[in-house]
Design a protein around this motif. Sequence first.
Motif, mmCIF file in Angstrom:
data_model
loop_
_atom_site.group_PDB
_atom_site.id
_atom_site.type_symbol
_atom_site.label_atom_id
_atom_site.label_comp_id
_atom_site.label_asym_id
_atom_site.label_seq_id
_atom_site.Cartn_x
_atom_site.Cartn_y
_atom_site.Cartn_z
ATOM 1 N N VAL A 161 48.786 54.745 61.075
ATOM 2 C CA VAL A 161 49.179 55.799 61.571
ATOM 3 C C VAL A 161 50.772 56.161 61.802
ATOM 4 C CG1 VAL A 161 48.984 56.979 63.858
ATOM 5 C CG2 VAL A 161 47.185 55.680 63.233
ATOM 6 N N ASP A 162 51.310 57.113 61.513
ATOM 7 C CA ASP A 162 52.847 57.431 61.738
ATOM 8 C C ASP A 162 53.077 57.742 63.312
ATOM 9 O OD1 ASP A 162 55.546 59.383 61.245
ATOM 10 O OD2 ASP A 162 55.353 57.885 59.831
ATOM 11 N N CYS A 163 54.205 57.208 63.770
ATOM 12 C CA CYS A 163 54.440 57.576 64.930
ATOM 13 C C CYS A 163 54.609 59.053 65.477
ATOM 14 C CB CYS A 163 56.013 57.103 65.268
ATOM 15 S SG CYS A 163 56.208 56.732 66.931
ATOM 16 N N GLU A 164 54.952 59.748 64.493
ATOM 17 C CA GLU A 164 55.052 61.193 64.386
ATOM 18 C C GLU A 164 53.798 61.990 64.620
ATOM 19 O OE1 GLU A 164 57.819 63.181 64.700
ATOM 20 O OE2 GLU A 164 59.144 61.171 64.566
ATOM 21 N N THR A 165 52.720 61.449 64.106
ATOM 22 C CA THR A 165 51.307 61.948 64.451
ATOM 23 C C THR A 165 50.651 61.293 65.598
ATOM 24 O OG1 THR A 165 50.276 60.129 63.063
ATOM 25 C CG2 THR A 165 51.079 62.469 62.047
ATOM 26 N N CYS A 166 51.341 60.328 66.605
ATOM 27 C CA CYS A 166 50.891 59.894 67.632
ATOM 28 C C CYS A 166 51.643 60.182 68.749
ATOM 29 C CB CYS A 166 51.209 58.402 67.275
ATOM 30 S SG CYS A 166 50.477 57.213 68.556
ATOM 31 N N LYS A 167 51.922 61.478 68.971
ATOM 32 C CA LYS A 167 52.749 62.083 70.088
ATOM 33 C C LYS A 167 51.876 62.063 71.408
ATOM 34 C CE LYS A 167 56.683 62.974 68.038
ATOM 35 N NZ LYS A 167 57.747 62.471 68.239
ATOM 36 N N LEU A 168 50.534 62.344 71.215
ATOM 37 C CA LEU A 168 49.675 62.711 72.440
ATOM 38 C C LEU A 168 49.428 61.179 73.057
ATOM 39 C CD1 LEU A 168 47.503 65.229 70.808
ATOM 40 C CD2 LEU A 168 49.469 65.613 72.492
ATOM 41 N N PRO A 169 49.216 61.377 74.473
ATOM 42 C CA PRO A 169 48.710 60.165 75.205
ATOM 43 C C PRO A 169 47.267 60.036 74.708
ATOM 44 C CG PRO A 169 49.206 61.980 76.840
ATOM 45 C CD PRO A 169 49.474 62.344 75.321
ATOM 46 N N ASN A 170 46.622 58.800 74.785
ATOM 47 C CA ASN A 170 45.486 58.704 74.649
ATOM 48 C C ASN A 170 44.893 58.715 73.105
ATOM 49 O OD1 ASN A 170 45.605 59.303 77.493
ATOM 50 N ND2 ASN A 170 43.791 57.960 77.488
ATOM 51 N N ASN A 191 57.121 53.413 61.938
ATOM 52 C CA ASN A 191 58.405 54.603 62.172
ATOM 53 C C ASN A 191 58.728 54.591 63.619
ATOM 54 O OD1 ASN A 191 58.596 54.586 59.374
ATOM 55 N ND2 ASN A 191 57.033 56.062 59.244
ATOM 56 N N CYS A 192 58.099 54.043 64.527
ATOM 57 C CA CYS A 192 58.471 54.317 65.941
ATOM 58 C C CYS A 192 59.882 53.742 66.262
ATOM 59 C CB CYS A 192 57.303 53.626 67.050
ATOM 60 S SG CYS A 192 56.005 54.637 66.772
ATOM 61 N N ALA A 193 60.132 52.528 65.577
ATOM 62 C CA ALA A 193 61.284 51.844 65.812
ATOM 63 C C ALA A 193 62.624 52.358 65.028
ATOM 64 C CB ALA A 193 61.243 50.505 65.696
ATOM 65 N N LYS A 194 62.522 53.072 63.976
ATOM 66 C CA LYS A 194 63.474 53.220 62.941
ATOM 67 C C LYS A 194 64.793 53.674 63.571
ATOM 68 C CE LYS A 194 61.946 57.857 61.805
ATOM 69 N NZ LYS A 194 61.285 58.698 60.830
ATOM 70 N N VAL A 217 59.579 53.361 74.550
ATOM 71 C CA VAL A 217 58.375 53.208 74.438
ATOM 72 C C VAL A 217 57.842 54.494 73.762
ATOM 73 C CG1 VAL A 217 56.152 53.303 75.948
ATOM 74 C CG2 VAL A 217 58.054 52.204 76.897
ATOM 75 N N PRO A 218 56.768 54.209 72.549
ATOM 76 C CA PRO A 218 56.526 54.979 71.902
ATOM 77 C C PRO A 218 55.543 56.005 72.604
ATOM 78 C CG PRO A 218 56.087 53.034 70.936
ATOM 79 C CD PRO A 218 56.353 52.754 72.113
ATOM 80 N N PRO A 219 55.689 57.285 72.182
ATOM 81 C CA PRO A 219 55.002 58.489 73.183
ATOM 82 C C PRO A 219 53.406 58.206 73.304
ATOM 83 C CG PRO A 219 56.382 59.523 71.101
ATOM 84 C CD PRO A 219 56.403 57.779 70.987
ATOM 85 N N CYS A 220 52.619 57.773 72.321
ATOM 86 C CA CYS A 220 51.335 57.490 72.611
ATOM 87 C C CYS A 220 51.044 56.540 73.687
ATOM 88 C CB CYS A 220 50.586 57.183 71.318
ATOM 89 S SG CYS A 220 51.417 55.860 70.248
ATOM 90 N N PHE A 221 52.201 55.714 74.072
ATOM 91 C CA PHE A 221 51.898 54.779 75.247
ATOM 92 C C PHE A 221 52.858 55.035 76.435
ATOM 93 C CE2 PHE A 221 51.756 51.956 71.085
ATOM 94 C CZ PHE A 221 50.216 52.037 71.106
ATOM 95 N N GLN A 222 53.152 56.335 76.736
ATOM 96 C CA GLN A 222 53.677 56.670 77.837
ATOM 97 C C GLN A 222 53.022 56.629 79.125
ATOM 98 O OE1 GLN A 222 57.094 57.494 78.041
ATOM 99 N NE2 GLN A 222 57.602 57.053 75.879
ATOM 100 N N ASN A 223 51.967 56.919 79.016
ATOM 101 C CA ASN A 223 50.858 56.741 80.326
ATOM 102 C C ASN A 223 50.796 55.302 80.597
ATOM 103 O OD1 ASN A 223 50.844 59.435 80.419
ATOM 104 N ND2 ASN A 223 48.568 59.594 79.588
ATOM 105 N N ALA A 251 48.351 44.981 74.279
ATOM 106 C CA ALA A 251 49.990 45.065 73.947
ATOM 107 C C ALA A 251 50.269 45.950 72.682
ATOM 108 C CB ALA A 251 50.295 43.711 73.489
ATOM 109 N N TRP A 252 51.302 46.605 72.790
ATOM 110 C CA TRP A 252 51.834 47.106 71.748
ATOM 111 C C TRP A 252 53.237 46.184 71.508
ATOM 112 C CZ3 TRP A 252 57.053 49.035 72.050
ATOM 113 C CH2 TRP A 252 57.493 49.500 73.236
ATOM 114 N N VAL A 253 53.221 45.778 70.330
ATOM 115 C CA VAL A 253 54.474 44.891 69.728
ATOM 116 C C VAL A 253 55.286 45.500 68.572
ATOM 117 C CG1 VAL A 253 54.576 42.511 68.692
ATOM 118 C CG2 VAL A 253 52.602 42.923 70.334
ATOM 119 N N THR A 254 56.455 45.241 68.643
ATOM 120 C CA THR A 254 57.304 45.516 67.654
ATOM 121 C C THR A 254 57.867 44.439 66.991
ATOM 122 O OG1 THR A 254 57.734 47.859 68.717
ATOM 123 C CG2 THR A 254 59.440 46.932 66.936
ATOM 124 N N LEU A 255 57.901 44.058 65.820
ATOM 125 C CA LEU A 255 58.448 42.947 65.163
ATOM 126 C C LEU A 255 59.881 43.539 64.650
ATOM 127 C CD1 LEU A 255 58.023 40.060 64.147
ATOM 128 C CD2 LEU A 255 57.178 40.903 62.137
#
Length: 178
Positions: A1-10, A24-27, A101-107, A145-149
């Motif tokens: 999944v690309d971060c751009e398509t993952c903007k909505l919560p849940n 691409n969330c951390a770029k 925090v990536p948009p999809c994990f804001q809640n 967890a969401w993890v960024t390496l």
Amino acid sequence: VDCETCKLPNPWFERENVPAVIRNCAKNWKALETFRFDSLVRRFGDMRWRFSDTHGETESLKTYKVYCQSLEGQTDDAPLAIYDSQFGYDERNVLLDDYQVPPCFQNDLFDCLENEEERPPYRWILIGPARSGTGLHVDPVGTHAWVTLIQGCKRWILFPPDSSSCNVQLHNPQIPSA
């Protein structure tokens, strides 16, 4: 999944309770530089970092770097690794500005707590040499967890949520990562 398509919560993967790689969330994160080991040693080398939330042992990053470069640190089957959940509560808190925090994990349901002290640990910096890692475990408080390496590589082994702890040989205490 690309971060751009993952903007909505849940997003769908959360609703369906499946693991996902979100690219691409951390770029654009400053953390891509500031969280690298040598950068952390330069900025916070004299500060003590935690090796565990349960035991509380600490060591300075400068001393830890010596260990990582030593024969023991380079050959140990399960080398010491830093698991620090307290970096947001002291002068290292400047690191919190270096990632988003990536948009999809804001809640975050823990934001509903009136008192920050009631909140369980929820963000960690994990630092370890080759062969380090966590043992087989369930994330704290049953969370996901969401993890960024930032540096190096990590392998994950994931089991379906309905897996029996007996079938996957989940032990307490944890079995070593090796």
